[in-house]
Design a protein around this motif. Structure first.
Motif, PDB file in Angstrom:
ATOM      1  N   ALA A  51       7.601  63.085  78.015  1.00  0.00           N
ATOM      2  CA  ALA A  51       8.945  62.630  77.666  1.00  0.00           C
ATOM      3  C   ALA A  51      10.002  63.626  78.140  1.00  0.00           C
ATOM      4  CB  ALA A  51       9.055  62.435  76.155  1.00  0.00           C
ATOM      5  N   ASN A  65      -0.617  55.279  77.353  1.00  0.00           N
ATOM      6  CA  ASN A  65       0.574  56.124  77.287  1.00  0.00           C
ATOM      7  C   ASN A  65       1.351  56.077  78.601  1.00  0.00           C
ATOM      8  OD1 ASN A  65       2.304  58.187  76.090  1.00  0.00           O
ATOM      9  ND2 ASN A  65       1.349  59.587  77.538  1.00  0.00           N
ATOM     10  N   TYR A  69      13.010  51.945  67.578  1.00  0.00           N
ATOM     11  CA  TYR A  69      12.661  53.363  67.427  1.00  0.00           C
ATOM     12  C   TYR A  69      11.564  53.554  66.384  1.00  0.00           C
ATOM     13  CZ  TYR A  69      16.694  54.151  70.342  1.00  0.00           C
ATOM     14  OH  TYR A  69      17.564  54.139  71.406  1.00  0.00           O
ATOM     15  N   MET A 102       8.317  50.899  80.386  1.00  0.00           N
ATOM     16  CA  MET A 102       9.528  51.030  79.588  1.00  0.00           C
ATOM     17  C   MET A 102      10.653  51.685  80.384  1.00  0.00           C
ATOM     18  SD  MET A 102       9.688  49.732  76.588  1.00  0.00           S
ATOM     19  CE  MET A 102      11.169  50.639  76.133  1.00  0.00           C
ATOM     20  N   THR A 103      10.317  52.687  81.207  1.00  0.00           N
ATOM     21  CA  THR A 103      11.340  53.333  82.026  1.00  0.00           C
ATOM     22  C   THR A 103      11.958  52.339  82.999  1.00  0.00           C
ATOM     23  OG1 THR A 103      10.210  55.472  81.878  1.00  0.00           O
ATOM     24  CG2 THR A 103      11.780  55.199  83.665  1.00  0.00           C
ATOM     25  N   PHE A 148       8.500  52.927  68.265  1.00  0.00           N
ATOM     26  CA  PHE A 148       8.189  54.090  69.103  1.00  0.00           C
ATOM     27  C   PHE A 148       7.483  55.183  68.293  1.00  0.00           C
ATOM     28  CE2 PHE A 148      11.726  53.452  72.513  1.00  0.00           C
ATOM     29  CZ  PHE A 148      10.985  52.412  73.049  1.00  0.00           C
ATOM     30  N   THR A 156       8.693  58.954  70.188  1.00  0.00           N
ATOM     31  CA  THR A 156       7.260  58.852  70.484  1.00  0.00           C
ATOM     32  C   THR A 156       6.657  60.228  70.689  1.00  0.00           C
ATOM     33  OG1 THR A 156       7.606  56.698  71.533  1.00  0.00           O
ATOM     34  CG2 THR A 156       5.554  57.853  72.052  1.00  0.00           C
ATOM     35  N   LEU A 215       5.025  54.278  79.191  1.00  0.00           N
ATOM     36  CA  LEU A 215       6.182  55.040  79.657  1.00  0.00           C
ATOM     37  C   LEU A 215       6.740  54.470  80.955  1.00  0.00           C
ATOM     38  CD1 LEU A 215       5.130  58.751  78.982  1.00  0.00           C
ATOM     39  CD2 LEU A 215       6.970  57.487  77.857  1.00  0.00           C
ATOM     40  N   PHE A 252      12.531  58.035  74.504  1.00  0.00           N
ATOM     41  CA  PHE A 252      11.122  58.293  74.252  1.00  0.00           C
ATOM     42  C   PHE A 252      10.896  59.506  73.351  1.00  0.00           C
ATOM     43  CE2 PHE A 252      11.140  56.314  78.575  1.00  0.00           C
ATOM     44  CZ  PHE A 252      10.647  55.082  78.160  1.00  0.00           C
TER      45      PHE A 252
END
Length: 483
Positions: free
Chosen positions: A163, A307, A388, A314-315, A391, A336, A311, A333
């Motif tokens: 992150a 994971n 959130y 989502m990015t 997350f 998380t 990431l 992030f």
């Protein structure tokens, strides 16, 4: 069989005569280097658009800038672990750190795409020598609860590094320090690396040549045929994973994984025959026969794939679909990463009644969080506060799937096999990340029928369903009894 509480005491290891008498310093230093290497994987993702515009890189060239590091890192990890046995884990870590620092400087000063790709390959090779020593040093210098805490810190660094890389990358690129554009994302490693080198010379163990562990390692050698077979197998697997999507999945990218399976089988057969005739294989078969190690490798592969896929998808959604800045995307992030770190450091203090179900329970949480994220975002909205919360649940679940698995797997590994076990598990970690980005990233991109928040949200929903299925596979691993 050796357990965490029964492992060889530090006074009995071959490195004690030259180890700093405060092992906490050793841990802090190697984890700082681990964090820097992890940061370098993710920080470049954010800088990629700027690199492309300033250097005029093609799509394939940009992919190699991003992925070249990862390819050499994955290919050479197990060999890097063996080098630690051969030359001493402290020396190997310092050598890798030194080359990594110089390569970072060269990346920051690169005049063209070709130079940058070449130096990224060197960076990845240096990290492959440096990073496997972290778990080996933890195995050799910590026992009992101290080892559990050290492995918890290691797990936390893995999560935070992923992150933080996106956050730091966004900050550095947005700041455009001294008009340098993307270059500070590499140059930031130079002062950090120099400080760690100076401290490492004083702190890290430097075993004498006649130390029993190094004498045994010299007798074993490097197993060059095994190294070539494994490097070929991993290369044939990883290159299509990281480049295939960008190049439109050409025929070679579909054939290479099947060929890699042949090389993996050849590697396994060669190593078994070498061990049977008294030789020294690259990976000692007895390590792979440690009870639970195969299941642990599968769980770690799944956690890292979920994971990395989460990431990555989502990015793409947050920046491309919702139009948020790289910095805001990275900050999203943080819950998380924080939940992963806290859980990784505290799970051993949770009630005894829960200890037996932590790992499958973690995968259940991951499945639930994946579905929640997909549902909250599939219509193109921002998810609100509930996102959130999801997350946080994702971070807790991933930590429960990873940290207890890693700790319990290494508890049964003898100190003399620490390098082999570390190389295997770190390689599995890296392959999991590559597989996650390739599989879930491809799924997201293939489902991205229309641009905009709603189209991206629908693609993310499909990806979330796939992530939950992968998490369900992790739950199923708990149904297999440990021998």
């Amino acid at each position: 069989m050796t357990t965490a509480s029964e492992a060889t005491p530090r006074s009995a290891t071959s490195e004690d005569s030259t180890t700093d008498n405060r092992p906490g310093r050793v841990l802090a230093l190697v984890l700082a280097a681990q964090f820097m290497a992890l940061l370098d994987i993710f920080i470049v993702n954010v800088a990629a658009p700027t690199i492309r515009s300033e250097l005029g890189a093609s799509g394939a060239g940009l992919q190699l800038v991003v992925a070249g590091y990862t390819i050499t890192y994955a290919v050479l990890l197990i060999t890097g672990a063996r080098l630690g046995d051969l030359f001493g884990h402290g020396r190997a870590h310092l050598a890798g750190l030194g080359v990594f620092t110089v390569a970072s400087l060269a990346c920051g000063l690169a005049a063209g795409t070709g130079q940058l790709i070449a130096f990224r390959l060197v960076q990845g090779g240096a990290a492959a020598v440096m990073i496997p020593q972290v778990l080996s040093l933890i195995q050799r210098h910590f026992t009992g609860e101290a080892r559990v805490r050290a492995l918890g810190a290691y797990s936390a660094v893995l999560a935070v590094g992923a992150a933080a890389g996106q956050v730091v990358g966004g900050v550095l690129v947005s700041a455009d320090l001294f008009g340098a554009g993307w270059r500070p994302v590499f140059l930031v490693n130079v002062p950090i690396g120099l400080v760690l080198l100076v401290l490492g010379v004083r702190v890290l163990p430097r075993e004498p040549r006649d130390a029993p562990g190094r004498v045994q390692a010299r007798a074993r050698g490097l197993d060059l045929p095994g190294m070539v077979l494994l490097a070929a197998a991993v290369t044939l697997l990883t290159v299509p994973l990281v480049l295939g999507q960008e190049l439109g999945r050409p025929l070679w990218s579909r054939v290479c994984p099947a060929v890699s399976a042949v090389f993996f089988a050849g590697f396994a057969g060669y190593e078994s025959r070498l061990a049977a005739r008294g030789g020294a294989p690259l990976i000692a078969p007895r390590v792979l026969r440690v009870p639970g190690i195969a299941r642990a490798a599968l769980r770690i592969l799944l956690v890292m794939a979920i994971n990395a896929g989460f990431l990555f998808a989502m990015t793409l959604h947050v920046q491309g679909g919702l139009g948020h800045s790289p910095l805001r995307a990275g900050l999203m992030f943080a819950p998380t990463a924080l939940a992963f770190g806290v859980t990784g450091l505290t799970w051993r203090r949770w009630p005894t009644a829960l200890q037996g179900v932590l790992v499958p329970g973690g995968f259940v949480l991951v499945a639930a969080a994946s579905l929640a994220v997909g549902l909250l975002l599939r219509d193109g909205g921002d998810g609100g506060p509930a996102l959130y919360a999801a997350f946080v649940v994702m971070g807790v679940g991933l930590a429960l799937g990873f940290s207890p698995t890693l700790t319990r797997a290494l508890a049964d590994v003898r100190p003399k096999d620490a390098a082999d076990a570390s190389g295997v598990l770190v390689t599995v970690t890296q392959l999991g990340q590559l597989t996650g980005v390739a599989a879930f990233g491809t799924l997201y991109l293939n489902r991205l029928d229309t641009q905009g928040a709603q189209g991206s949200g629908q693609a993310l929903w499909v990806c979330a369903l796939a992530l939950s299925v992968a998490a369900a596979a992790g739950v199923a691993t708990g149904l297999v009894r440990r021998r």
